[in-house]
Write a protein that holds these residues in place. Sequence first.
Motif, PDB file in Angstrom:
ATOM      1  N   MET A   1       0.841  -1.189   0.000  1.00  0.00           N
ATOM      2  CA  MET A   1       0.000   0.000   0.000  1.00  0.00           C
ATOM      3  C   MET A   1       0.885   1.252   0.000  1.00  0.00           C
ATOM      4  N   THR A   2       0.583   2.181  -0.875  1.00  0.00           N
ATOM      5  CA  THR A   2       1.341   3.415  -0.990  1.00  0.00           C
ATOM      6  C   THR A   2       0.955   4.378   0.133  1.00  0.00           C
ATOM      7  N   GLN A   3       1.978   5.000   0.721  1.00  0.00           N
ATOM      8  CA  GLN A   3       1.720   5.979   1.772  1.00  0.00           C
ATOM      9  C   GLN A   3       2.236   7.334   1.300  1.00  0.00           C
ATOM     10  N   GLU A   4       1.332   8.284   1.098  1.00  0.00           N
ATOM     11  CA  GLU A   4       1.714   9.633   0.705  1.00  0.00           C
ATOM     12  C   GLU A   4       1.555  10.564   1.896  1.00  0.00           C
ATOM     13  N   ILE A   5       2.577  11.365   2.138  1.00  0.00           N
ATOM     14  CA  ILE A   5       2.600  12.268   3.280  1.00  0.00           C
ATOM     15  C   ILE A   5       2.776  13.698   2.783  1.00  0.00           C
ATOM     16  N   GLU A   6       2.020  14.623   3.364  1.00  0.00           N
ATOM     17  CA  GLU A   6       2.150  16.039   3.024  1.00  0.00           C
ATOM     18  C   GLU A   6       3.289  16.658   3.837  1.00  0.00           C
ATOM     19  N   VAL A   7       4.116  17.448   3.168  1.00  0.00           N
ATOM     20  CA  VAL A   7       5.179  18.201   3.839  1.00  0.00           C
ATOM     21  C   VAL A   7       4.666  19.626   3.999  1.00  0.00           C
ATOM     22  N   LEU A   8       4.627  20.103   5.243  1.00  0.00           N
ATOM     23  CA  LEU A   8       4.030  21.397   5.553  1.00  0.00           C
ATOM     24  C   LEU A   8       5.087  22.447   5.867  1.00  0.00           C
ATOM     25  N   SER A   9       4.730  23.697   5.625  1.00  0.00           N
ATOM     26  CA  SER A   9       5.596  24.806   6.006  1.00  0.00           C
ATOM     27  C   SER A   9       5.483  25.020   7.510  1.00  0.00           C
ATOM     28  N   GLU A  10       6.621  25.173   8.158  1.00  0.00           N
ATOM     29  CA  GLU A  10       6.626  25.413   9.606  1.00  0.00           C
ATOM     30  C   GLU A  10       6.491  26.896   9.935  1.00  0.00           C
ATOM     31  N   VAL A  11       6.637  27.767   8.923  1.00  0.00           N
ATOM     32  CA  VAL A  11       6.593  29.215   9.138  1.00  0.00           C
ATOM     33  C   VAL A  11       5.834  29.895   8.004  1.00  0.00           C
ATOM     34  N   THR A  12       5.435  31.137   8.245  1.00  0.00           N
ATOM     35  CA  THR A  12       4.892  31.988   7.191  1.00  0.00           C
ATOM     36  C   THR A  12       6.065  32.720   6.563  1.00  0.00           C
ATOM     37  N   GLY A  13       6.114  32.748   5.240  1.00  0.00           N
ATOM     38  CA  GLY A  13       7.220  33.418   4.563  1.00  0.00           C
ATOM     39  C   GLY A  13       7.092  33.318   3.062  1.00  0.00           C
ATOM     40  N   THR A  14       8.230  33.431   2.385  1.00  0.00           N
ATOM     41  CA  THR A  14       8.299  33.367   0.932  1.00  0.00           C
ATOM     42  C   THR A  14       9.236  32.244   0.526  1.00  0.00           C
ATOM     43  N   VAL A  15       8.830  31.469  -0.481  1.00  0.00           N
ATOM     44  CA  VAL A  15       9.706  30.408  -0.981  1.00  0.00           C
ATOM     45  C   VAL A  15      10.873  31.091  -1.683  1.00  0.00           C
ATOM     46  N   TRP A  16      12.048  30.969  -1.091  1.00  0.00           N
ATOM     47  CA  TRP A  16      13.244  31.612  -1.630  1.00  0.00           C
ATOM     48  C   TRP A  16      13.854  30.768  -2.740  1.00  0.00           C
ATOM     49  N   LYS A  17      13.919  29.456  -2.513  1.00  0.00           N
ATOM     50  CA  LYS A  17      14.526  28.567  -3.498  1.00  0.00           C
ATOM     51  C   LYS A  17      13.862  27.197  -3.419  1.00  0.00           C
ATOM     52  N   VAL A  18      13.609  26.599  -4.577  1.00  0.00           N
ATOM     53  CA  VAL A  18      13.103  25.231  -4.653  1.00  0.00           C
ATOM     54  C   VAL A  18      14.255  24.371  -5.156  1.00  0.00           C
ATOM     55  N   LEU A  19      14.640  23.373  -4.372  1.00  0.00           N
ATOM     56  CA  LEU A  19      15.801  22.556  -4.696  1.00  0.00           C
ATOM     57  C   LEU A  19      15.447  21.181  -5.249  1.00  0.00           C
ATOM     58  N   ALA A  20      14.202  20.777  -5.120  1.00  0.00           N
ATOM     59  CA  ALA A  20      13.768  19.461  -5.584  1.00  0.00           C
ATOM     60  C   ALA A  20      12.790  19.613  -6.747  1.00  0.00           C
ATOM     61  N   THR A  21      12.571  18.518  -7.449  1.00  0.00           N
ATOM     62  CA  THR A  21      11.634  18.518  -8.570  1.00  0.00           C
ATOM     63  C   THR A  21      10.631  17.384  -8.401  1.00  0.00           C
ATOM     64  N   GLN A  22       9.487  17.535  -9.016  1.00  0.00           N
ATOM     65  CA  GLN A  22       8.480  16.489  -8.971  1.00  0.00           C
ATOM     66  C   GLN A  22       9.046  15.223  -9.591  1.00  0.00           C
ATOM     67  N   GLY A  23       8.851  14.093  -8.927  1.00  0.00           N
ATOM     68  CA  GLY A  23       9.371  12.817  -9.413  1.00  0.00           C
ATOM     69  C   GLY A  23      10.749  12.472  -8.857  1.00  0.00           C
ATOM     70  N   GLN A  24      11.381  13.413  -8.199  1.00  0.00           N
ATOM     71  CA  GLN A  24      12.731  13.199  -7.651  1.00  0.00           C
ATOM     72  C   GLN A  24      12.677  12.292  -6.432  1.00  0.00           C
ATOM     73  N   ARG A  25      13.655  11.383  -6.337  1.00  0.00           N
ATOM     74  CA  ARG A  25      13.798  10.542  -5.147  1.00  0.00           C
ATOM     75  C   ARG A  25      14.603  11.300  -4.114  1.00  0.00           C
ATOM     76  N   LEU A  26      14.185  11.204  -2.872  1.00  0.00           N
ATOM     77  CA  LEU A  26      14.831  11.913  -1.774  1.00  0.00           C
ATOM     78  C   LEU A  26      15.269  10.939  -0.692  1.00  0.00           C
ATOM     79  N   ALA A  27      16.372  11.277  -0.039  1.00  0.00           N
ATOM     80  CA  ALA A  27      16.769  10.580   1.177  1.00  0.00           C
ATOM     81  C   ALA A  27      16.204  11.373   2.351  1.00  0.00           C
ATOM     82  N   GLU A  28      16.080  10.737   3.489  1.00  0.00           N
ATOM     83  CA  GLU A  28      15.641  11.450   4.684  1.00  0.00           C
ATOM     84  C   GLU A  28      16.595  12.612   4.951  1.00  0.00           C
ATOM     85  N   GLY A  29      16.034  13.810   5.158  1.00  0.00           N
ATOM     86  CA  GLY A  29      16.847  14.988   5.448  1.00  0.00           C
ATOM     87  C   GLY A  29      17.244  15.811   4.234  1.00  0.00           C
TER      88      GLY A  29
END
Length: 75
Positions: A1-29
């Motif tokens: 079973m697939t588990q999808e988790i939402e990643v939430l912003s911890e603060v109010t602000g402006t996205v300064w830089k996006v370092l990942a792309t849709q479909g990219q595999r990530l390691a923890e951290g």
Amino acid sequence: MTQEIEVLSEVTGTVWKVLATQGQRLAEGDTIAIIESMKMEIPVESPFAGTIRKLLVSEGQAVAEGAVLAVIERD
């Protein structure tokens, strides 16, 4: 079973830089994006290893605390 988790912003602000792309595999951290808030740069990190299924922000976008930034499918 697939588990999808939402990643939430911890603060109010402006996205300064996006370092990942849709479909990219990530390691923890791995950094997904950096949010600028009150002249501080706050990294948004992947809470676990997985693949980005939805990337919901872009550079320069304003975000509120608790906003969904990405959806990750857990490995």
